[in-house]
Write a protein that holds these residues in place. Structure first.
Motif, PDB file in Angstrom:
ATOM      1  N   GLU A  64       0.809  -1.215   0.000  1.00  0.00           N
ATOM      2  CA  GLU A  64       0.000   0.000   0.000  1.00  0.00           C
ATOM      3  C   GLU A  64       0.851   1.278   0.000  1.00  0.00           C
ATOM      4  OE1 GLU A  64      -3.996  -1.436   2.349  1.00  0.00           O
ATOM      5  OE2 GLU A  64      -2.198  -1.093   3.571  1.00  0.00           O
ATOM      6  N   ILE A  65       2.175   1.113   0.053  1.00  0.00           N
ATOM      7  CA  ILE A  65       3.088   2.263   0.063  1.00  0.00           C
ATOM      8  C   ILE A  65       3.737   2.389  -1.312  1.00  0.00           C
ATOM      9  CG2 ILE A  65       5.100   3.311   1.150  1.00  0.00           C
ATOM     10  CD1 ILE A  65       2.615   2.948   3.003  1.00  0.00           C
ATOM     11  N   ILE A  66       3.487   3.512  -1.978  1.00  0.00           N
ATOM     12  CA  ILE A  66       4.031   3.761  -3.310  1.00  0.00           C
ATOM     13  C   ILE A  66       4.937   4.981  -3.240  1.00  0.00           C
ATOM     14  CG2 ILE A  66       3.478   4.208  -5.738  1.00  0.00           C
ATOM     15  CD1 ILE A  66       2.448   1.486  -4.612  1.00  0.00           C
ATOM     16  N   PHE A 196      -6.699   7.018   1.157  1.00  0.00           N
ATOM     17  CA  PHE A 196      -5.469   7.516   0.545  1.00  0.00           C
ATOM     18  C   PHE A 196      -4.870   8.623   1.410  1.00  0.00           C
ATOM     19  CE2 PHE A 196      -8.805   6.964  -2.756  1.00  0.00           C
ATOM     20  CZ  PHE A 196      -8.321   5.836  -3.416  1.00  0.00           C
ATOM     21  N   LEU A 197      -3.538   8.621   1.534  1.00  0.00           N
ATOM     22  CA  LEU A 197      -2.861   9.764   2.144  1.00  0.00           C
ATOM     23  C   LEU A 197      -1.526   9.982   1.439  1.00  0.00           C
ATOM     24  CD1 LEU A 197      -0.360   8.790   4.173  1.00  0.00           C
ATOM     25  CD2 LEU A 197      -2.226   8.327   5.744  1.00  0.00           C
ATOM     26  N   THR A 198      -0.946  11.158   1.643  1.00  0.00           N
ATOM     27  CA  THR A 198       0.294  11.507   0.961  1.00  0.00           C
ATOM     28  C   THR A 198       1.299  12.106   1.932  1.00  0.00           C
ATOM     29  OG1 THR A 198      -0.645  13.670   0.380  1.00  0.00           O
ATOM     30  CG2 THR A 198      -0.873  11.916  -1.229  1.00  0.00           C
ATOM     31  N   ALA A 199       2.597  11.950   1.603  1.00  0.00           N
ATOM     32  CA  ALA A 199       3.661  12.448   2.479  1.00  0.00           C
ATOM     33  C   ALA A 199       4.860  12.882   1.649  1.00  0.00           C
ATOM     34  CB  ALA A 199       4.069  11.366   3.476  1.00  0.00           C
ATOM     35  N   ALA A 200       5.679  13.760   2.230  1.00  0.00           N
ATOM     36  CA  ALA A 200       6.904  14.236   1.585  1.00  0.00           C
ATOM     37  C   ALA A 200       8.031  14.243   2.607  1.00  0.00           C
ATOM     38  CB  ALA A 200       6.700  15.639   1.011  1.00  0.00           C
ATOM     39  N   ALA A 201       9.165  13.651   2.258  1.00  0.00           N
ATOM     40  CA  ALA A 201      10.271  13.482   3.208  1.00  0.00           C
ATOM     41  C   ALA A 201      10.853  14.803   3.684  1.00  0.00           C
ATOM     42  CB  ALA A 201      11.376  12.639   2.561  1.00  0.00           C
ATOM     43  N   HIS A 202      10.867  15.821   2.828  1.00  0.00           N
ATOM     44  CA  HIS A 202      11.553  17.068   3.206  1.00  0.00           C
ATOM     45  C   HIS A 202      10.792  17.869   4.255  1.00  0.00           C
ATOM     46  CE1 HIS A 202       9.294  20.258   0.855  1.00  0.00           C
ATOM     47  NE2 HIS A 202       8.787  19.167   0.317  1.00  0.00           N
ATOM     48  N   LYS A 203       9.601  17.417   4.619  1.00  0.00           N
ATOM     49  CA  LYS A 203       8.865  18.084   5.699  1.00  0.00           C
ATOM     50  C   LYS A 203       9.254  17.544   7.070  1.00  0.00           C
ATOM     51  CE  LYS A 203       6.269  20.410   2.750  1.00  0.00           C
ATOM     52  NZ  LYS A 203       6.364  21.849   2.543  1.00  0.00           N
ATOM     53  N   VAL A 210      11.312  13.302  -2.832  1.00  0.00           N
ATOM     54  CA  VAL A 210      10.820  11.947  -2.554  1.00  0.00           C
ATOM     55  C   VAL A 210       9.707  12.011  -1.512  1.00  0.00           C
ATOM     56  CG1 VAL A 210      12.542  11.461  -0.737  1.00  0.00           C
ATOM     57  CG2 VAL A 210      11.504   9.550  -2.019  1.00  0.00           C
ATOM     58  N   GLY A 211       8.722  11.174  -1.687  1.00  0.00           N
ATOM     59  CA  GLY A 211       7.607  11.059  -0.751  1.00  0.00           C
ATOM     60  C   GLY A 211       6.913   9.742  -1.024  1.00  0.00           C
ATOM     61  N   PHE A 212       5.692   9.620  -0.536  1.00  0.00           N
ATOM     62  CA  PHE A 212       4.952   8.397  -0.833  1.00  0.00           C
ATOM     63  C   PHE A 212       3.458   8.642  -0.775  1.00  0.00           C
ATOM     64  CE2 PHE A 212       5.609   8.120   3.809  1.00  0.00           C
ATOM     65  CZ  PHE A 212       4.322   7.802   4.266  1.00  0.00           C
ATOM     66  N   ALA A 213       2.751   7.743  -1.406  1.00  0.00           N
ATOM     67  CA  ALA A 213       1.294   7.703  -1.305  1.00  0.00           C
ATOM     68  C   ALA A 213       0.913   6.418  -0.588  1.00  0.00           C
ATOM     69  CB  ALA A 213       0.663   7.728  -2.693  1.00  0.00           C
TER      70      ALA A 213
END
Length: 382
Positions: A64-66, A196-203, A210-213
């Motif tokens: 579930e992690i893309i 669904f949720l989203t993320a970004a590493a630089h935060k 780079v991040g993930f859905a």
């Protein structure tokens, strides 16, 4: 010149241990992860380890992690896919979402002729649950609700569980842009009714780009980018292993140190609020950003008591003094438009005054905050 970085909602300083892990991966994991030889297998193993690690912390399944290039791509992937692949014809969102969601929804309106509804907000910028429920029951169209967990400009935290429950009760898909939330708050995708949720590493002190859905299993979404079969077929293109490993290290460090670092940053925010109230009593905190319970612990958005003439030069003055902050989302820099978020919640009179977002991290100190408040007070008196 003193340098103070208070723009952590835009991006954060990378952790030393993250940089070290990334350098090691660049030196040792240079094989193409799609190659079948040992060099490729080593890289692929590192990527899959990162996926499993993130899934474990979120209580998700690794499939579930893309991995994506960040929050914007992940938001686009989900919203566009929901309309194109899942039969969604109605999107319910708010006018204070990040533009990665707002502009995508507006484009889908033009491309597909979907219905686009905006949830009513209260005076502080929080979506009204009663109106969400009304919109969910309005007709029988296939719907997607997209509301961010933590607002990137005013820091409001929405009642994500209640909204998720409303969506689940009405058989509606729920997406949340959690870019300001993941890495700052614990997440359990089994406990929160979310698709669904989203993320970004630089935060959260990781690398940019780079991040993930999180995409719930068997969602039916198809790729946004076509080509190879990378990312379980969701996202073609050779994976940036060093960035993914950096994301993993930043993610683990954020959660392993969460309580300690949250308490520290929370203390900085509380101290800053008290100092601003003392030294600039006419200042107003926008949204719920001045409330320690109803907003994130890492930012405040302050409407400052300056004349229109001084307002024009404020950010320039702060920059000259070595202070980094923002009048809105960093993604809006270069735009001559004001904050779309503040436009929704402030009066015409308040909009004439400058509002500045100050956002904090583990690398800031109270001494830095004293310096910033001193500069703000001095500027008001000049």
């Amino acid at each position: 010149m003193k340098k103070v970085y208070l723009d952590n909602a835009a991006t954060t300083q990378i952790r030393a241990e993250v940089l070290e892990k990334m350098q090691d991966s660049l030196a040792n994991f240079y094989g193409n992860p799609s190659s079948t030889h040992s060099f490729g297998r080593s890289t692929k193993t590192a990527i899959e380890k990162a996926r499993k690690t993130i899934a474990k912390y979120l209580n998700a399944h690794p499939s579930e992690i893309i991995f994506t290039s960040g929050g914007t791509e992940a938001d686009n992937m989900i919203l566009r896919g929901a309309v194109r692949d899942l039969g969604v014809t109605t999107i319910i969102t708010s006018k204070i979402e990040h533009h990665a969601v707002l502009h995508t929804a507006e484009e889908l309106l033009q491309e597909y002729g979907i219905k686009l509804h905006f949830v009513d907000l209260d005076e502080f910028g929080n979506p009204k649950l009663s109106h969400i429920e009304e919109l969910l029951k309005q007709d029988a169209t296939k719907k997607l609700v997209s509301l961010m967990h933590v607002n990137n400009e005013i820091g409001n935290k929405i009642d994500i569980v209640s909204i998720g429950n409303l969506c689940r009760e009405n058989d509606v898909l729920f997406h949340s842009d959690t870019v300001q939330s993941v890495g700052h708050y614990p997440w359990d995708v089994q406990a929160v009714p979310i698709d669904f949720l989203t993320a970004a590493a630089h935060k959260f002190h990781g690398p940019k780009g780079v991040g993930f859905a999180y995409i719930k299993r068997n969602s039916g979404l198809r790729p946004l980018i076509y080509g190879g079969a990378q990312e379980r077929g969701f996202r073609a293109g050779t994976e940036a292993c060093h960035n993914i490993i950096g994301l993993e290290e930043a993610f683990v460090s954020a959660y392993d140190n969460l309580e300690k670092e949250k308490a520290y940053v929370e203390g900085l925010k509380k101290y800053f609020i008290e100092e601003v109230k003392t030294e600039l009593p006419s200042a107003k905190f926008n949204g719920y950003s001045g409330d320690m319970e109803k907003s994130t612990y890492s930012l405040v958005n302050v409407c400052l008591p300056y004349s229109p003439e001084k307002s024009l030069m404020l950010l320039f003055h702060l920059d000259i003094k070595g202070i980094a902050c923002s009048r809105g989302s960093a993604c809006q820099s270069g735009s001559d438009k004001g904050s779309h978020v503040l436009t929704e919640i402030l009066s015409e009179e308040e909009l004439k005054r400058p509002s500045v977002r100050f956002s904090f991290s583990k690398y800031n100190t109270k001494e830095e905050l004293d310096y910033v408040v001193g500069v703000l007070k001095e500027y008001a008196q000049d």
